[in-house]
Design an enzyme around this catalytic site. Structure first.
Site, PDB file in Angstrom:
ATOM      1  N   ASP A  32       0.870  -1.326  -0.052  1.00 17.67           N
ATOM      2  CA  ASP A  32      -0.083   0.012   0.126  1.00 17.67           C
ATOM      3  C   ASP A  32       0.912   1.206  -0.025  1.00 17.67           C
ATOM      4  OD1 ASP A  32      -2.751  -0.995   0.297  1.00 17.67           O
ATOM      5  OD2 ASP A  32      -1.939  -1.841   2.042  1.00 17.67           O
ATOM      6  N   ASP A 168     -10.153  -5.840  -0.744  1.00 15.73           N
ATOM      7  CA  ASP A 168      -9.191  -5.220  -0.333  1.00 15.73           C
ATOM      8  C   ASP A 168      -9.864  -4.418   1.010  1.00 15.73           C
ATOM      9  OD1 ASP A 168      -6.731  -4.252   0.977  1.00 15.73           O
ATOM     10  OD2 ASP A 168      -6.322  -3.010  -0.709  1.00 15.73           O
ATOM     11  N   SER A 189      -3.854  -6.813   8.743  1.00 16.44           N
ATOM     12  CA  SER A 189      -3.632  -6.732   9.895  1.00 16.44           C
ATOM     13  C   SER A 189      -4.304  -8.089  10.618  1.00 16.44           C
ATOM     14  CB  SER A 189      -4.500  -5.576  10.932  1.00 16.44           C
ATOM     15  OG  SER A 189      -5.826  -5.470  10.176  1.00 16.44           O
TER      16      SER A 189
HETATM   17  C1  DX5 Z   1      -6.483   0.089   3.098  1.00 15.50           C
HETATM   18  C2  DX5 Z   1      -5.398  -0.603   2.168  1.00 15.50           C
HETATM   19  C3  DX5 Z   1      -5.496  -2.251   2.589  1.00 15.50           C
HETATM   20  C4  DX5 Z   1      -5.410  -2.412   4.116  1.00 15.50           C
HETATM   21  C5  DX5 Z   1      -5.890  -3.887   4.259  1.00 15.50           C
HETATM   22  O1  DX5 Z   1      -6.221   1.467   2.804  1.00 15.50           O
HETATM   23  O2  DX5 Z   1      -5.356  -0.590   0.947  1.00 15.50           O
HETATM   24  O3  DX5 Z   1      -4.773  -2.739   1.668  1.00 15.50           O
HETATM   25  O4  DX5 Z   1      -4.008  -2.304   4.520  1.00 15.50           O
HETATM   26  O5  DX5 Z   1      -5.633  -4.008   5.589  1.00 15.50           O
HETATM   27  P1  DX5 Z   1      -6.702  -5.001   6.650  1.00 15.50           P
HETATM   28  O6  DX5 Z   1      -6.696  -6.378   6.247  1.00 15.50           O
HETATM   29  O7  DX5 Z   1      -6.007  -4.790   7.994  1.00 15.50           O
HETATM   30  O8  DX5 Z   1      -8.017  -4.201   6.318  1.00 15.50           O
HETATM   31 ZN    ZN Z   2      -4.493  -2.271  -0.275  1.00 12.85          ZN
END
Ligand code: DX5
Ligand code: ZN
Length: 206
Positions: A32, A168, A189
């Site tokens: 990201d 995502d 996470s």
């Molecule tokens: C949010 C990001 C995601 C995020 C996913 O802005 O694009 O990729 O890091 O993380 P989790 O699985 O914790 O929602």
């Molecule tokens: Zn992402």
């Protein structure tokens, strides 16, 4: 269903997170990138992506992707995904990503309808459905976004498009059942904030 692990929010350093993911069955590392403009958060420079044994899916949450595309089209990058909600010329950016030999993707914010990406669908290898608002890890999956999975799948079948559908945000052992029609799930996470990455991944029952 394939798994991409987001390294955005982890209990460990970047290097240790990548090393830990290397020892799992994950298919991709999801990187990201945030610029403090498209979203208020800004990610720090990644230093150890070259240590990844997994291919990278680079998810740009930036308002001007051009320079980021060249920066991230090195290494073991497989796909670069840009947001559809920016003002830059999307068609040229898709072409630019392809010219670097990479798969091109468009990401769709929770409030953006599928219509917004329709003109580009035939050129894309990846469509990423944001199931949380972009900006940070550890948020709750927004059920209001989930209809897009089946809609994009239906459109793909009707028009014989080739893009993969990625979801995502907020993917964990409780929510995975809601997104089983996607081709690739991103989970951050839930995996990286645990001690045992393999155990968490096995709980996803992919
Ligand atoms: C949010 C990001 C995601 C995020 C996913 O802005 O694009 O990729 O890091 O993380 P989790 O699985 O914790 O929602
Ligand atoms: Zn992402």
């Amino acid at each position: 269903m394939k798994l991409a692990v987001s390294i955005l929010s982890s209990n460990y350093s970047e290097l240790e997170t990548i090393n830990r993911i290397n020892e799992t069955k994950a298919d991709y590392i999801h990187v990201d990138v945030m610029d403090g403009k498209f979203v208020s958060e800004k990610t720090k420079e990644y230093e150890y992506l070259y240590k990844s044994k997994k291919k990278l899916n680079v998810h740009l949450m930036v308002s001007s992707p051009f320079n980021y595309i060249s920066k991230y089209s090195v290494l073991n990058t497989d796909a670069i995904i840009i947001p559809v909600e920016i003002e830059d010329d999307i068609a040229s950016l898709i072409e630019y990503i392809h010219s670097r030999g990479l798969k091109a993707g468009l990401a769709l914010n929770p409030d953006t309808s599928v219509n917004a990406i329709e003109p580009y669908l035939k050129k894309l290898e990846v469509v990423l459905i944001m199931t949380v608002n972009p900006g940070k890890g550890g948020q709750k999956m927004l059920d209001s976004t989930l209809y897009k999975i089946d809609l994009l799948d239906k459109m793909r079948k009707e028009k014989k498009y080739k893009y993969k559908i990625v979801v995502d945000g907020g993917v964990n052992d409780k929510t995975i059942g809601k997104v089983k029609n996607a081709d690739i799930v991103v989970s951050g996470s839930f995996i990286c904030k645990s001690e045992d990455y393999n155990e968490q991944i096995s709980k996803l029952n992919l």
